[in-house]
Design an enzyme around this catalytic site. Sequence first.
Site, PDB file in Angstrom:
ATOM      1  N   GLY A   5       1.204  -1.238   0.038  1.00 30.82           N
ATOM      2  CA  GLY A   5       0.404   0.085   0.397  1.00 30.82           C
ATOM      3  C   GLY A   5       1.021   0.925   0.127  1.00 30.82           C
ATOM      4  O   GLY A   5       2.077   1.243  -0.446  1.00 30.82           O
TER       5      GLY A   5
ATOM      6  N   GLY B 183      -3.848  -1.533  -2.512  1.00 39.98           N
ATOM      7  CA  GLY B 183      -2.317  -1.380  -2.219  1.00 39.98           C
ATOM      8  C   GLY B 183      -1.950  -2.076  -4.780  1.00 39.98           C
ATOM      9  O   GLY B 183      -2.620  -2.564  -5.387  1.00 39.98           O
TER      10      GLY B 183
ATOM     11  N   THR C  94     -12.029  -7.208   7.032  1.00 39.75           N
ATOM     12  CA  THR C  94     -11.127  -6.466   7.190  1.00 39.75           C
ATOM     13  C   THR C  94     -10.799  -5.997   8.383  1.00 39.75           C
ATOM     14  O   THR C  94      -9.580  -6.645   8.857  1.00 39.75           O
ATOM     15  CB  THR C  94     -10.524  -6.175   5.901  1.00 39.75           C
ATOM     16  OG1 THR C  94     -11.310  -6.299   4.339  1.00 39.75           O
ATOM     17  CG2 THR C  94      -9.315  -5.547   5.710  1.00 39.75           C
TER      18      THR C  94
ATOM     19  N   TYR D 255     -16.482   2.976   9.740  1.00 41.25           N
ATOM     20  CA  TYR D 255     -14.762   3.407   9.327  1.00 41.25           C
ATOM     21  C   TYR D 255     -14.278   3.292  10.948  1.00 41.25           C
ATOM     22  O   TYR D 255     -12.948   2.863  11.112  1.00 41.25           O
ATOM     23  CB  TYR D 255     -14.309   4.235   8.525  1.00 41.25           C
ATOM     24  CG  TYR D 255     -12.840   4.564   8.215  1.00 41.25           C
ATOM     25  CD1 TYR D 255     -12.266   3.024   7.916  1.00 41.25           C
ATOM     26  CD2 TYR D 255     -12.304   5.191   8.135  1.00 41.25           C
ATOM     27  CE1 TYR D 255     -10.459   3.019   7.680  1.00 41.25           C
ATOM     28  CE2 TYR D 255     -10.327   5.368   8.326  1.00 41.25           C
ATOM     29  CZ  TYR D 255      -9.724   4.426   8.039  1.00 41.25           C
ATOM     30  OH  TYR D 255      -8.244   4.327   7.592  1.00 41.25           O
TER      31      TYR D 255
END
Length: 579
Positions: free
Chosen positions: A10, A36, A95, A149
Amino acid sequence: MRALITGGAGFIGSHLGDALLARGDSVIALDNLATGRHDNIREHLADPRFEFVLGSIVNADLVDDLVARADVVFHLAAAVGVKLIVERPLESLVTNIRGSEILLEKAHKYGRKVLITSTSEIYGKSLELPMHEDSDRLLGSPLVGRWSYSTSKAVDEILAHAYWKAKGLPTVIVRLFNTVGPRQSPDYGMVLPRFVDAALEGRDLKVHGDGTQSRCFGHVRDVVPALLALMESREAEGLAVNIGSQEEITILGLAKLVIERSGSSSKVQLIPYQDVYVGGFEDMPRRVPDINRARKLIGFEPVTTLAEIVDSMIDDARRRLLAPHGVLIPQQDTVWTAVVEAPEMYSRRAGPWRVPEFGLDMEAARQIAVNTWMSGRVASNQLLAAPLRWTTIDYRTIEESGVRASLSWVIERGGVGHGIVSGLDRTIAPGLLLSNAPDRNSNPSLVYEPLFFPWTEPVPLAPGDHVSEKLSATLVRGNYVWCWKTHVRCGTTGAEKAAFTQSTFLSAPVSLQALRTQARDYVPALSENGHITLLVLTLMARRLPVGEIATQVLGTYPQRFTCVEDALAFVRDITRLHG
Ligand SMILES: NC(=O)c1ccc[n+]([C@@H]2O[C@H](COP(=O)([O-])OP(=O)(O)OC[C@H]3O[C@@H](n4cnc5c(N)ncnc54)[C@H](O)[C@@H]3O)[C@@H](O)[C@H]2O)c1
């Protein structure tokens, strides 16, 4: 030491990998290339100290194997940014939460220290500024995608903290504020790379809302050394630490800065939040980190200015947007020319020759000096008449290598004329424009400097005076010979005030400094670059690896290089030349 970097391909992960390799460590980069890029790590793929593993952090067996082989873990892999998580909530939450859970579990199993990257989004819409690590968080409903988030990263923090507190696993939490720099992708809503690409492609820069919301942007080259230092700091274990810049700019101001630094003709377009995010969007008016904790722990101090940040990203994007092995050639130039009052630039070129040196009358050399052009900036208030179009050169259809034209101005503002200045509006590709034309309303220092053709003598000019100029550029054996013939007439009487015929044909590139270096008693001194080159060559002669050389160079010249990568780039250039 061998470090595992999750998210190692990334943006930040790849810079971290560069720094670790440069100081002599080994790196395992785990990445599923969701956001990435292979390109970010391409130059390390042949390095035996670098291992790239294509895979996911939610693959527990894979993570188990990699953590076991590493000494420390930098956990950067994540679904990054609010936009991505709003668009793909489930996948992103898995994730960020499940991935971190697996990673911490394995780190605990093998007793490996972990640094995890969290985010300033943690603070939500808190109005407490600057944001201190112990500040309260203020979030909206968990059912509003925008906050997930922040929540997912908070869960990561809680997990990391709990492993430290309950199980004694050394963990460090780094709350990154907006981090930017080369390699950052514009594809996932990150504002600065989005602006830079739009400016370079001649598209509008889309600012969400009214653009008064402000942010602080830190350069990745300031952030990466902080990550390395925090990993090494015992005192940072069990803590959350803010890392970011405190230099604030509104998003509208940022858009304008990108346009200015890139020389783009793009415009800013304000877009209401509801047109960007379905159901609207709640944005924070300001976000400024309190970085005292990082200062105390590791002496953290961001040094890269916003202008430098923007320049480095423009430079990176220009390369990224170019086709492989492509060379950037413009399609069209329109050249603009103006009469200018430029005493400082003029005296730099023509002044020194009026003072005798080497026991010589230097006046003759002055004739050479005033028959050369130089590049230099002029401000719009230095123009004595509006710029005129000299010529347009279309490189797609050009057949003539030379250009010539006659121009005449009526002086608008009284002053002393020192010569003419020529700059251009350049079309690099359709819609991709830049300009350094001597324009009253734009800043001519933008991309590169326009050309200044000095007159033989300065000429006092009154409003209404006529200046005519015959300009030509003729290609002779690969070099242009420039000719400029000036004629100045008084606006009221018509009397001739001045007439000069000048040409680069009458000159050779000359400067007093260059002349002094020809003298037998001249003692050359090493510049700073010379000293550094000498050090690099000495270390090369001792057969040290480049990473080690770069570390020593950085240690000896800390004020010259911002980080080890910066020093490494210098060292590589020297080794390419002399290795
Ligand atoms: N750049 C910023 O401004 C910023 C601000 C706050 C926090 N952060 C944090 O810093 C870290 C790095 O962010 P970045 O800016 O370099 O973004 P990035 O998107 O370039 O890096 C994230 C990397 O994680 C990888 N990844 C995603 N899911 C994965 C998975 N399941 N398995 C393996 N790899 C996976 C991506 O492919 C990507 O390479 C992230 O944790 C992010 O939340 C970044």
